[in-house]
Design an enzyme around this catalytic site. Structure first.
Site, PDB file in Angstrom:
ATOM      1  N   GLN A 163       7.916  33.093   1.524  1.00  0.00           N
ATOM      2  CA  GLN A 163       7.004  33.728   0.514  1.00  0.00           C
ATOM      3  C   GLN A 163       6.860  32.854  -0.853  1.00  0.00           C
ATOM      4  O   GLN A 163       7.944  32.120  -1.033  1.00  0.00           O
ATOM      5  CB  GLN A 163       7.743  35.085  -0.025  1.00  0.00           C
ATOM      6  CG  GLN A 163       8.318  35.609   1.007  1.00  0.00           C
ATOM      7  CD  GLN A 163       9.963  35.778   1.057  1.00  0.00           C
ATOM      8  OE1 GLN A 163      10.558  36.218   0.295  1.00  0.00           O
ATOM      9  NE2 GLN A 163      10.608  35.643   2.445  1.00  0.00           N
ATOM     10  N   LYS A 182      24.988  40.399 -10.755  1.00  0.00           N
ATOM     11  CA  LYS A 182      25.232  40.431  -9.179  1.00  0.00           C
ATOM     12  C   LYS A 182      24.785  38.812  -8.576  1.00  0.00           C
ATOM     13  O   LYS A 182      24.140  38.234  -9.303  1.00  0.00           O
ATOM     14  CB  LYS A 182      24.275  41.346  -8.514  1.00  0.00           C
ATOM     15  CG  LYS A 182      24.482  41.611  -6.970  1.00  0.00           C
ATOM     16  CD  LYS A 182      23.564  42.448  -6.234  1.00  0.00           C
ATOM     17  CE  LYS A 182      23.709  42.557  -4.799  1.00  0.00           C
ATOM     18  NZ  LYS A 182      22.789  43.498  -4.049  1.00  0.00           N
ATOM     19  N   HIS A 238      21.242  40.775   7.930  1.00  0.00           N
ATOM     20  CA  HIS A 238      21.209  40.514   6.488  1.00  0.00           C
ATOM     21  C   HIS A 238      21.055  41.765   5.812  1.00  0.00           C
ATOM     22  O   HIS A 238      21.500  41.882   4.838  1.00  0.00           O
ATOM     23  CB  HIS A 238      19.669  39.478   6.425  1.00  0.00           C
ATOM     24  CG  HIS A 238      19.235  39.492   5.110  1.00  0.00           C
ATOM     25  ND1 HIS A 238      19.835  38.751   4.115  1.00  0.00           N
ATOM     26  CD2 HIS A 238      18.429  40.028   4.262  1.00  0.00           C
ATOM     27  CE1 HIS A 238      19.278  38.657   2.931  1.00  0.00           C
ATOM     28  NE2 HIS A 238      18.353  39.572   3.039  1.00  0.00           N
ATOM     29  N   ASP A 273      16.589  43.105  -8.718  1.00  0.00           N
ATOM     30  CA  ASP A 273      17.790  44.187  -8.299  1.00  0.00           C
ATOM     31  C   ASP A 273      18.439  44.507  -9.889  1.00  0.00           C
ATOM     32  O   ASP A 273      18.614  45.747  -9.869  1.00  0.00           O
ATOM     33  CB  ASP A 273      19.050  43.223  -7.695  1.00  0.00           C
ATOM     34  CG  ASP A 273      18.970  43.419  -6.459  1.00  0.00           C
ATOM     35  OD1 ASP A 273      18.327  44.375  -5.814  1.00  0.00           O
ATOM     36  OD2 ASP A 273      19.652  42.390  -5.680  1.00  0.00           O
ATOM     37  N   SER A 331      26.137  36.170   3.348  1.00  0.00           N
ATOM     38  CA  SER A 331      25.099  35.204   3.992  1.00  0.00           C
ATOM     39  C   SER A 331      25.913  34.649   5.236  1.00  0.00           C
ATOM     40  O   SER A 331      26.956  33.783   5.102  1.00  0.00           O
ATOM     41  CB  SER A 331      24.720  34.293   2.958  1.00  0.00           C
ATOM     42  OG  SER A 331      23.968  33.179   3.844  1.00  0.00           O
ATOM     43  N   HIS A 374      20.169  32.771  -1.201  1.00  0.00           N
ATOM     44  CA  HIS A 374      18.778  32.532  -0.574  1.00  0.00           C
ATOM     45  C   HIS A 374      18.805  31.369  -0.010  1.00  0.00           C
ATOM     46  O   HIS A 374      18.118  30.423  -0.204  1.00  0.00           O
ATOM     47  CB  HIS A 374      17.684  32.789  -1.692  1.00  0.00           C
ATOM     48  CG  HIS A 374      16.659  33.610  -1.533  1.00  0.00           C
ATOM     49  ND1 HIS A 374      15.339  33.020  -1.677  1.00  0.00           N
ATOM     50  CD2 HIS A 374      16.367  34.853  -0.749  1.00  0.00           C
ATOM     51  CE1 HIS A 374      14.421  33.996  -1.204  1.00  0.00           C
ATOM     52  NE2 HIS A 374      15.111  35.001  -0.829  1.00  0.00           N
ATOM     53  N   SER A 402       6.414  40.372   0.757  1.00  0.00           N
ATOM     54  CA  SER A 402       5.733  40.121  -0.669  1.00  0.00           C
ATOM     55  C   SER A 402       6.811  40.275  -1.850  1.00  0.00           C
ATOM     56  O   SER A 402       7.178  41.481  -2.048  1.00  0.00           O
ATOM     57  CB  SER A 402       4.254  40.507  -0.858  1.00  0.00           C
ATOM     58  OG  SER A 402       3.621  40.171   0.039  1.00  0.00           O
ATOM     59  N   GLY A 436      27.813  42.685  -4.345  1.00  0.00           N
ATOM     60  CA  GLY A 436      27.480  41.112  -3.937  1.00  0.00           C
ATOM     61  C   GLY A 436      26.741  41.120  -2.557  1.00  0.00           C
ATOM     62  O   GLY A 436      26.026  41.942  -2.484  1.00  0.00           O
TER      63      GLY A 436
END
Lengths: 749, 89
Positions: free
Chosen positions: A250, A100, A55, A126, A550, A104, A323, A547
């Site tokens: 989270q 961007k 990742h 970001d 994943s 997730h 966090s 970019g």
């Protein structure tokens, strides 16, 4: 557990370390020992393991992604390219735009609401870290079959999470996609995009330079959330099969993020930072090592000073915690007081946790003892790089040979009518209003276009009416049939969508969603898709600004369809000149731009009617896409067209139905010479659009197309309250509306 | 009729924005000395028939699948003393 200091690590080389449980390979662990000249401390091992994960390190994809740089087209608009938090594009009038798209996916499957919400939060930070004010978000989403029970668990949570977080931030959600396919069962794709606006002089980069400058952590306190594998370090027993002590989920707090945005923008306005970085995946490990390796010196951090939500956290856990709603800034000593003052005003906790040092080491201390002493570049940028084996899968030939052109076509007009009704009601072609209506699309008052328009468009300057448009597109079915062409088709569709709304495409961002890189077939799909995208961007003149990749989106042996999602950003000088999709004026002429061939491989028709996937996707002609885009933009600027809609899945009929329903007007269509009704209505040939032309502009428009060599065919007129295809069928708008709009609420509400 | 209470709390390591908001508000209102606040949910279930092991197992199951999101929340099931007949419907 005694504190594993650097000194202790040097004295106890033989200690058994849980590198395997942390996801490192044996040779990777060996390399860490080689870099450090000793065994890593627990804290160092934690940092390396998370930063060298797929990742964070892109270790499988890097060798392919470098094409985006190597094949980058000359483009004066690109102010900041790949490698920073996000790329920055010049849109004129002194404005720059950064955007961007990120994934997730996995968190959203485990905990749909929070996973999707924190996805929005992460991409917004970001964009903020580049110095820009976030102005809009978009979410390309993919789920399992629409009628699968788990889709009913995942989708509403994801949609509520996106809406909840974005609405609380006051950011309009201007578009995206929702696609259903059984291949995403168990691996939903939740991609999130953010667009931000700034003036050229406000661009900020992630770097720590200037010896003596202070490192400030600000935002939320650090808690034990999102610490996946590191729990094995914190626990006495290294039992890899036991449940993780800490969940990898989270919970976000959008109101904290809103404070962080306003606080950070005020700090930028007063020019108080040298370098800045948001905290996302890998938390402080990532922020400190990336800031330090981008700057000129080293960095020293006192980890005890990090404000905690849970006093029992170990130093390893503090370094790994994900966090949310935290940022890290590098500030000159003379500006620290003012920085802290602004944070205080916004009720944001801010703490000096360290400083930039001479030398080239990242050093971290805990209760006065050194627990990390590493060259930061080895953590952040010089991780492992894999040339994973890839091979065209054996089944690819058979898949491509299974030509969709051979499928049974409707035998008569009644059957054609039934199939079209079924198509517009199918979950993928049906209206997604039930989903997008849950998002606030118009907050801030600058949204000009939002779903279901071809692209989302926001006004950037209230006086000049300068605006930007963004569209995200991807078609996993096409990419499965041919990953190279599939990636280019995603690019072409997104490019076409932006142009259809009247904006000039400038640059792209991408989110590459694939299965396991350890499977040579998946790696081949990835290699082909990146090559296709890089070649396509070179030809279209739209550079990749950044970019996200994943991988491991698969369950067992079954990978998702290769799903490169492409986001194209365009600029429009005056948003009043935008082109909507709605057919709104009776009597206007409907023209089809581009060539229609018999192309049904991967089509919506083949899926809806035959549940079939095979053959070849539509042919790609990027020269034609450029010409089509130029014509659409010129026609919009010169007021020659009142509506335009790109053609993609579902072909002409899908686009006509959408434009009619949007405008509340019907259409009478004639099948053009040389085409049969079925091919005309349902083929998915690329490089096409439909437009509505006022009669007064007809000659001027067709002359322009003729002069520039774009095939243009008059296919009908806006009229009545049905979609009628002469000699074939007549579908009342009311029937179409019911079919198109009741599917998604029927399945999910 | 018996009452069974299900208390649902966010897991200790999960961020609780609502609890934090309450905690931050307390000093402003003049209440000192509260170091942390965690906010949860309480469900009161009026159970028909006896609260035996089978009933509790059922309640445990519904709490686990519906009342609590066990990815981020913990829950506790407690039986309260019988509600006086007059109070129940």
């Amino acid at each position: 557990m005694t504190l594993d200091t650097v000194k202790h690590a040097a004295e106890t080389p033989a200690v058994d370390q849980p590198w395997k449980e942390l996801g490192l390979k044996q040779d990777e662990y060996a390399r860490i020992r080689e870099i450090l000249g000793r065994r890593p401390t627990g804290a160092e091992l934690a940092m390396y393991s998370v930063m060298w994960s797929e990742h964070c390190s892109y270790k499988s994809s890097k060798v392919h992604l470098k094409q985006f740089g190597e094949k980058a087209p000359e483009n004066d608009a690109l102010l900041v390219g790949i490698g920073e938090n996000a790329g920055v594009v010049d849109v004129g009038q002194g404005y720059a735009v950064t955007f961007k798209v990120e994934s997730h996916n996995h968190p959203s499957y485990i905990e749909p609401y929070q996973g999707a919400a924190t996805g929005v939060g992460g991409i917004v930070r970001d964009i903020l870290a580049m110095g820009a004010r976030p102005v809009a978000v978009m979410d390309p989403l993919r789920f399992g079959a629409a009628d699968h029970p788990d889709t009913k668990r995942v989708l509403p949570g994801v949609v509520a999470g996106i809406g909840g977080y974005g609405n609380c931030l006051g950011l309009p959600n201007i578009g995206g996609e929702v696609v259903f396919d059984p291949c995403y069962q168990g691996n939903p794709l939740v991609n999130a995009l953010c667009v931000g606006v700034m003036k050229h002089e406000d661009i900020h980069l992630a770097k720590a330079s200037g010896t003596g400058n202070k490192v400030i952590l600000y935002g939320a306190r650090t808690g034990g959330d999102g610490i996946g594998g590191v729990s094995v370090l914190a626990s006495e027993t290294f039992d890899s099969t036991g449940p993780s002590r800490r969940p990898a989920v989270q919970v976000g707090d959008p109101f904290q993020e809103k404070l962080l945005i306003e606080c950070t923008l005020e700090i930028f306005r007063e020019d108080l930072v040298d370098g800045i970085q948001d905290l996302g995946g890998a938390g402080l490990s990532c922020a400190t090592s990336e800031l330090a390796s981008a700057g000129s010196g080293g960095m020293r951090v006192e980890l005890d000073t990090v404000p905690l939500r849970d006093a029992t956290l170990s130093p390893e856990e503090i370094l790994m915690s994900e966090s949310q709603e935290r940022m890290c800034a590098v500030v000159e000593p003379g500006k620290v007081d003012r920085f802290l003052e602004i944070c205080e005003k916004w009720d944001v906790i801010a703490t000096v946790i360290g400083e930039v040092t001479e030398g080239e080491r990242l050093e971290i201390f805990w209760h006065g003892e050194q627990i990390v002493d590493v060259p930061p570049r080895t953590v952040a940028h010089e991780g492992p790089v894999y040339e994973r084996p890839y091979a065209r899968p054996e089944w690819q030939d058979a898949l491509q040979a299974d030509d969709a052109g051979a499928l049974a076509r409707p035998a008569n007009a009644d059957e054609l009518r039934e199939q079209i009704l079924k198509l517009v009601a199918s979950p993928n072609q049906a209206s997604k209003a039930w989903i997008t209506d849950q998002y606030d699309r118009f907050v801030q008052g600058n949204t000009v276009l939002a779903q279901p328009e071809d692209s989302g468009m926001v006004r950037v300057d209230e006086d000049s009416n300068l605006g930007v448009a963004v569209s995200t597109d991807g078609n996993g079915r096409y990419a499965k049939l041919d990953p190279y062409a599939g990636a280019q088709l995603a690019l072409a569709e997104s490019y076409r969508n932006v142009a259809a709304s009247g904006a000039k495409p400038l640059a792209i961002s991408n989110c590459l969603n694939f299965g396991s890189p350890e499977d040579p077939a998946v790696m081949w799909q990835f290699a082909e898709a990146t090559r296709g995208l890089a070649d396509g961007c070179l030809e279209l003149g739209t550079p990749v600004t950044g970019g996200n990749v994943s991988l491991y989106n698969q369950t067992g042996e079954t990978a998702i369809h290769p799903t490169p999602v492409v986001a194209v950003l365009g600029v429009i000088d005056d948003v009043n000149r935008r082109t909507p999709i709605a057919f709104a004026e009776e009597g206007q002429l409907i023209y089809l731009l581009g060539d229609t061939h018999e192309e049904f491989g991967g089509s919506a028709w083949s899926q809806v009617v035959h549940d079939h996937l095979g053959g070849l996707p539509p042919r790609v002609d990027l020269e034609r896409e450029k010409l089509l885009a130029d014509i659409l933009i010129s026609a919009s600027r010169d007021g020659m067209i009142d509506a335009a809609h790109d053609l993609s899945d579902g072909g002409v009929v899908q686009a006509v139905v959408e434009s009619c329903l949007r405008g509340g007007k019907g259409a009478r269509l004639v099948v053009p010479d040389g085409l049969d009704a079925f091919t005309f209505l349902l083929s998915e040939s690329a490089g096409r659009a439909i437009v509505a032309v006022p009669r007064s502009e007809e000659l001027r428009f067709t002359d322009m197309c003729g002069a520039r060599g774009l095939p243009v065919t008059r296919i009908g007129v806006i009229d009545g309250d049905s979609v009628e295809v002469q000699g074939e069928f007549d579908l009342p708008l009311s029937e179409l509306r019911t079919a198109h709009e009741e599917t998604v609420p029927g399945l999910l509400a | 009729m018996a009452r069974v209470v299900v208390d649902v709390m966010l897991k200790p390591e999960i961020l609780d924005p609502q609890g934090q908001a309450v905690q931050r508000a307390l000093p402003r209102l003049g209440y000192q000395g509260i170091a942390d606040v965690r906010q949860g949910k309480r469900f009161e279930l009026e159970v028909e028939g006896p609260v035996d092991e089978a009933a509790l197992a059922r309640i445990h199951e519904l709490a686990e699948t519906f009342l609590a999101n066990t990815v981020i929340e913990d829950f506790v099931v407690k039986v309260e003393e019988s509600v006086a007949a007059g109070e129940s419907k």
